[in-house]
Design a protein around this motif. Structure first.
Motif, mmCIF file in Angstrom:
data_model
loop_
_atom_site.group_PDB
_atom_site.id
_atom_site.type_symbol
_atom_site.label_atom_id
_atom_site.label_comp_id
_atom_site.label_asym_id
_atom_site.label_seq_id
_atom_site.Cartn_x
_atom_site.Cartn_y
_atom_site.Cartn_z
ATOM 1 N N SER A 342 0.830 -1.201 0.000
ATOM 2 C CA SER A 342 0.000 0.000 0.000
ATOM 3 C C SER A 342 0.869 1.258 0.000
ATOM 4 C CB SER A 342 -0.913 -0.008 1.235
ATOM 5 O OG SER A 342 -1.654 1.181 1.330
ATOM 6 N N HIS A 343 0.724 2.075 -1.053
ATOM 7 C CA HIS A 343 1.394 3.377 -1.168
ATOM 8 C C HIS A 343 2.895 3.279 -0.887
ATOM 9 C CE1 HIS A 343 -2.582 5.100 -1.516
ATOM 10 N NE2 HIS A 343 -2.934 4.577 -0.352
ATOM 11 N N LEU A 344 3.520 2.319 -1.546
ATOM 12 C CA LEU A 344 4.957 2.092 -1.344
ATOM 13 C C LEU A 344 5.783 3.006 -2.244
ATOM 14 C CD1 LEU A 344 7.343 0.456 -0.182
ATOM 15 C CD2 LEU A 344 6.990 -1.199 -2.027
ATOM 16 N N ASN A 345 6.680 3.777 -1.647
ATOM 17 C CA ASN A 345 7.641 4.604 -2.370
ATOM 18 C C ASN A 345 9.041 4.159 -1.964
ATOM 19 O OD1 ASN A 345 6.006 6.879 -3.782
ATOM 20 N ND2 ASN A 345 5.150 6.775 -1.715
ATOM 21 N N TRP A 346 9.821 3.735 -2.939
ATOM 22 C CA TRP A 346 11.123 3.130 -2.616
ATOM 23 C C TRP A 346 12.017 3.174 -3.838
ATOM 24 C CZ3 TRP A 346 13.335 -1.322 -4.767
ATOM 25 C CH2 TRP A 346 14.464 -1.840 -4.082
ATOM 26 N N SER A 347 13.313 3.278 -3.624
ATOM 27 C CA SER A 347 14.259 3.230 -4.740
ATOM 28 C C SER A 347 15.506 2.456 -4.335
ATOM 29 C CB SER A 347 14.646 4.644 -5.196
ATOM 30 O OG SER A 347 15.335 5.336 -4.172
ATOM 31 N N LEU A 348 16.121 1.827 -5.324
ATOM 32 C CA LEU A 348 17.346 1.059 -5.132
ATOM 33 C C LEU A 348 18.460 1.720 -5.932
ATOM 34 C CD1 LEU A 348 18.889 -1.541 -4.220
ATOM 35 C CD2 LEU A 348 18.118 -2.584 -6.366
ATOM 36 N N ARG A 349 19.494 2.146 -5.252
ATOM 37 C CA ARG A 349 20.644 2.753 -5.918
ATOM 38 C C ARG A 349 21.776 1.736 -6.015
ATOM 39 N NH1 ARG A 349 20.573 8.258 -6.590
ATOM 40 N NH2 ARG A 349 18.776 9.316 -5.647
ATOM 41 N N ARG A 350 22.571 1.889 -7.048
ATOM 42 C CA ARG A 350 23.691 0.989 -7.266
ATOM 43 C C ARG A 350 24.609 0.986 -6.042
ATOM 44 N NH1 ARG A 350 25.152 -1.261 -11.821
ATOM 45 N NH2 ARG A 350 23.822 0.155 -13.013
ATOM 46 N N GLY A 351 24.962 -0.225 -5.581
ATOM 47 C CA GLY A 351 25.870 -0.356 -4.445
ATOM 48 C C GLY A 351 25.190 -0.358 -3.092
ATOM 49 N N GLN A 352 23.852 -0.079 -3.054
ATOM 50 C CA GLN A 352 23.100 -0.137 -1.796
ATOM 51 C C GLN A 352 22.530 -1.543 -1.634
ATOM 52 O OE1 GLN A 352 19.992 2.796 -1.835
ATOM 53 N NE2 GLN A 352 21.343 4.475 -1.264
ATOM 54 N N HIS A 353 23.040 -2.290 -0.685
ATOM 55 C CA HIS A 353 22.540 -3.644 -0.441
ATOM 56 C C HIS A 353 21.421 -3.569 0.599
ATOM 57 C CE1 HIS A 353 25.910 -4.941 -2.775
ATOM 58 N NE2 HIS A 353 26.778 -4.482 -1.903
ATOM 59 N N TRP A 354 20.259 -4.119 0.243
ATOM 60 C CA TRP A 354 19.071 -4.000 1.084
ATOM 61 C C TRP A 354 18.689 -5.337 1.707
ATOM 62 C CZ3 TRP A 354 15.566 0.187 1.959
ATOM 63 C CH2 TRP A 354 15.955 1.401 1.367
ATOM 64 N N LEU A 355 18.302 -5.272 2.979
ATOM 65 C CA LEU A 355 17.651 -6.375 3.667
ATOM 66 C C LEU A 355 16.160 -6.083 3.662
ATOM 67 C CD1 LEU A 355 17.661 -8.889 5.602
ATOM 68 C CD2 LEU A 355 17.835 -7.254 7.489
ATOM 69 N N VAL A 356 15.345 -7.044 3.237
ATOM 70 C CA VAL A 356 13.887 -6.895 3.239
ATOM 71 C C VAL A 356 13.332 -7.850 4.284
ATOM 72 C CG1 VAL A 356 11.783 -6.987 1.864
ATOM 73 C CG2 VAL A 356 13.959 -6.383 0.770
ATOM 74 N N ARG A 357 12.585 -7.326 5.231
ATOM 75 C CA ARG A 357 12.083 -8.185 6.303
ATOM 76 C C ARG A 357 10.644 -7.814 6.674
ATOM 77 N NH1 ARG A 357 16.122 -5.776 11.009
ATOM 78 N NH2 ARG A 357 14.882 -3.921 11.564
ATOM 79 N N GLY A 358 9.998 -8.741 7.350
ATOM 80 C CA GLY A 358 8.612 -8.551 7.768
ATOM 81 C C GLY A 358 8.001 -9.903 8.046
ATOM 82 N N PRO A 359 6.872 -9.956 8.736
ATOM 83 C CA PRO A 359 6.249 -11.239 9.084
ATOM 84 C C PRO A 359 5.748 -11.975 7.858
ATOM 85 C CG PRO A 359 4.793 -9.411 9.646
ATOM 86 C CD PRO A 359 6.106 -8.804 9.263
ATOM 87 N N ASN A 360 5.456 -13.274 8.019
ATOM 88 C CA ASN A 360 4.901 -14.063 6.919
ATOM 89 C C ASN A 360 3.647 -13.385 6.374
ATOM 90 O OD1 ASN A 360 5.732 -17.000 8.800
ATOM 91 N ND2 ASN A 360 6.846 -16.174 7.063
ATOM 92 N N GLY A 361 3.559 -13.305 5.041
ATOM 93 C CA GLY A 361 2.378 -12.720 4.416
ATOM 94 C C GLY A 361 2.385 -11.212 4.339
ATOM 95 N N SER A 362 3.516 -10.573 4.656
ATOM 96 C CA SER A 362 3.566 -9.105 4.666
ATOM 97 C C SER A 362 3.821 -8.512 3.285
ATOM 98 C CB SER A 362 4.640 -8.617 5.648
ATOM 99 O OG SER A 362 5.927 -9.087 5.274
ATOM 100 N N GLY A 363 4.133 -9.343 2.291
ATOM 101 C CA GLY A 363 4.310 -8.825 0.932
ATOM 102 C C GLY A 363 5.734 -8.827 0.424
ATOM 103 N N LYS A 364 6.651 -9.509 1.123
ATOM 104 C CA LYS A 364 8.064 -9.493 0.715
ATOM 105 C C LYS A 364 8.262 -10.116 -0.669
ATOM 106 C CE LYS A 364 9.368 -11.815 4.339
ATOM 107 N NZ LYS A 364 8.025 -11.982 4.916
ATOM 108 N N THR A 365 7.681 -11.294 -0.873
ATOM 109 C CA THR A 365 7.835 -11.966 -2.161
ATOM 110 C C THR A 365 7.134 -11.184 -3.265
ATOM 111 O OG1 THR A 365 8.063 -14.141 -1.134
ATOM 112 C CG2 THR A 365 7.367 -14.093 -3.436
ATOM 113 N N THR A 366 5.951 -10.631 -2.981
ATOM 114 C CA THR A 366 5.245 -9.802 -3.957
ATOM 115 C C THR A 366 6.099 -8.606 -4.364
ATOM 116 O OG1 THR A 366 3.090 -10.445 -3.063
ATOM 117 C CG2 THR A 366 3.180 -8.411 -4.345
ATOM 118 N N PHE A 367 6.740 -7.975 -3.396
ATOM 119 C CA PHE A 367 7.625 -6.831 -3.659
ATOM 120 C C PHE A 367 8.737 -7.232 -4.629
ATOM 121 C CE2 PHE A 367 11.746 -5.030 -2.307
ATOM 122 C CZ PHE A 367 11.566 -3.711 -2.693
#
Length: 554
Positions: A342-367
């Motif tokens: 919902s209303h996600l604003n996000w960007s990935l810049r070169r060289g920025q390594h991101w950890l994505v976390r959240g409970p089961n069913g929170s949308g990580k795989t969809t993201f």
């Protein structure tokens, strides 16, 4: 004298093709709670699958003068990563979207899947049944203690194919608990579960195991055998350990004796640990410096980059690289009234390594699937990848040739492919294909063999991917994702099913990639011990909250 529940004396485990474990003797008595452990491919999975009835054809057969007795007969249920993958495979194979008006086959819901267990597998319970057509017990599942324990009340009427990995695992566990089976085999049950779910499951295991395996045995509680890839989060109720290595029993006895053994092994292994890390680092360095393979993917990428650069008036000798790799502007994704992002604003810049976390069913795989192109709702949103908005004319292959991906979806797709050699799987990483359909070059073959050796698969190039254990398959797919040094490496729970040795290698590989300066990583994991020092940026998803995400920079 304790009553024997399962006895194997001079037996073997085999399938329709070969003998998997040639010699096995083991006994499970009343009052004992067993942990089955061992490295990937060592025989543990073969043993557990055979005990559970052998969905892959595994079976226990007495040798000459051998004996096999089992009081549980056909009252056994297996919950495993392998079973979860097979479940999704079944849903895909039975998808009838092409024949339905509207083109959407939601498949079996969690409620239907569990109802089939309640009815003993009866074909009278089918996908597509309305709530009123189901048996009374299935209509009232929300009130079942097992359903509440597994936390799936709100997803019972969601299609299995729309569940996250963790939600599928919890649905399988709930199904096993309500099935009434006398023996539950839980193989690596904590993989893919968030911290809260793991805590609940640990408490549950100790509670049930103590009641069914201890003094209070004889109640309606099922007996439980636990399988783990590594000595991690072992419940207190476990009393005995059976370890498999190299297709044979390497330990069988009380927990206390096994704990002493693993302490001795750890001390002995520490001496050569630094040399192994150094050798691994040198091997990785050699492979990544070689690079430059002349594949269809690399040809297209080089041409695309060169064309973009030469069209610029400031072009000089070397094209620059884009700084922003991915952008998402006010992204909203959901289905069947369920809002995932919902209303996600996000960007990935070169060289920025991101950890994505959240409970089961929170949308990580969809993201992640919005980036890989595996979720069609990307076209209804403002998602820009490598400077182009999705839906502006690029194909999914234009995107994927610049990505490396390890995910549950990819794993299932490769399992459905059938017989493919390990060498072909690795080479397909250069081609961005599921399987290998063209003749590989000599340089690709040479590189693939070196990557296999780096991962501990030297000399196994011709083995069939489908014959490997789940954990070994996972390790192969991680190596496949890294071979072309992708611009973005997407890792969705990469260490699922990995034993201690493979896990250490894969985490070291990820750390080397992260520090290499060429590839930017997006990493999903529930295990804090798998978070890498280079992952300074965190996207934390919070379902049913506003806003539904937080960005943390360390």
């Amino acid at each position: 004298m304790c009553k024997s529940l399962i006895t194997l004396q001079n037996c073997r485990i085999e399938n329709n093709r070969e003998v998997l474990v040639p010699d096995l003797s083991w006994k499970m008595n009343e009052g004992e709670v067993w942990l089955v452990i061992g490295p990937n491919g060592g025989g543990k999975a073969d043993f557990l699958n055979a005990l559970a009835g052998g969905a892959g054809g595994e079976r226990i057969t007495p040798n000459a003068d051998g004996l096999f007795s089992d009081i549980f007969s056909d009252s056994t249920e297996l919950v495993s990563l392998e079973r979860a993958a097979r479940l999704i495979q079944e849903e895909r194979e039975n998808d009838e979207s092409d024949y339905l008006e509207g083109g959407v086959d939601h498949g079996r819901t969690g409620r239907i899947f569990i109802a089939q267990a309640l009815s003993g597998g009866s074909t009278d319970v089918k996908k597509g049944m309305s709530h009123s057509e189901l048996p009374a017990a299935a209509r009232q599942l929300e009130g079942d203690p097992a359903i509440k324990l597994c936390g799936i009340e709100k997803i019972l009427d969601r299609g299995l194919k729309y569940m996250s990995t963790g939600e599928i695992r919890r649905t399988l566990l709930a199904r096993a608990l309500v099935s009434g089976k006398k023996l539950l085999i839980l193989s690596d049950p904590f993989a893919g579960l968030d911290i809260q779910s793991r805590t609940i499951l640990l408490d549950f295991f100790d509670s049930i195991a103590k009641r069914s395996g201890g003094k209070q045995s004889g109640s309606a509680q099922p007996h439980i055998i636990l399988g783990l890839e590594r000595w991690h989060e072992v419940p207190d109720a476990v009393t005995h350990v059976l370890e498999f290595s190299d297709k044979k029993v390497s330990f069988c006895g009380p927990r206390s004796e096994y704990e002493k053994l693993i302490s001795e092994r750890a001390a002995a292994a520490k001496a050569g640990e630094e040399k192994e890390k150094s050798d691994f680092k040198e091997g990785f360095k050699e492979l990544t410096q070689a690079g430059g393979f002349d594949t269809p993917a690399s040809q297209a990428l080089n041409h695309q980059t060169e064309s973009r650069w030469l069209s610029r008036p400031e072009a000089v000798s070397k094209p620059p690289l884009e700084d922003i790799l991915v952008e998402m502007h006010d992204v909203n994704v959901g289905w069947d009234g369920h809002q995932v992002l919902s209303h996600l604003n996000w960007s990935l810049r070169r060289g920025q390594h991101w950890l994505v976390r959240g409970p089961n069913g929170s949308g990580k795989t969809t993201f992640l699937e919005l980036i890989t192109g595996d979720n069609m709702q990307v076209f209804a949103n403002d998602v820009r990848i490598f400077g182009n908005r999705r839906g502006s004319g690029e194909t999914i292959w234009d995107i994927k040739k610049r990505l490396g991906i390890v995910s549950y979806r990819l794993h299932v797709e490769y399992r459905m492919l059938g017989g493919t050699s390990l060498l072909a799987v690795i080479i397909s990483g250069f081609r961005d294909s599921i399987g290998l359909y063209d003749q590989p070059t000599d340089s690709e073959i040479d590189a693939a063999k070196k990557w296999l050796a780096l991962g501990g698969f030297a000399g196994r190039e011709s083995e069939n991917f489908g014959n490997l254990s789940y954990g070994e398959q996972r390790a192969i797919l991680i190596l496949r994702s890294a071979v072309k040094t992708p611009e973005i490496l997407i890792l969705d729970e990469p260490c699922h099913g990995l034993d201690e040795q493979y896990r250490a290698k894969i985490l070291q590989l990820m750390e080397l990639i992260g520090n290499g300066g060429t590839t930017t990583m997006l990493h999903v994991t529930h295990d804090p011990s798998e978070v890498l020092p280079c992952e300074k940026h965190i996207l934390e998803l919070h379902p049913n909250e506003e806003p539904m995400y937080r960005i943390i920079v360390n």
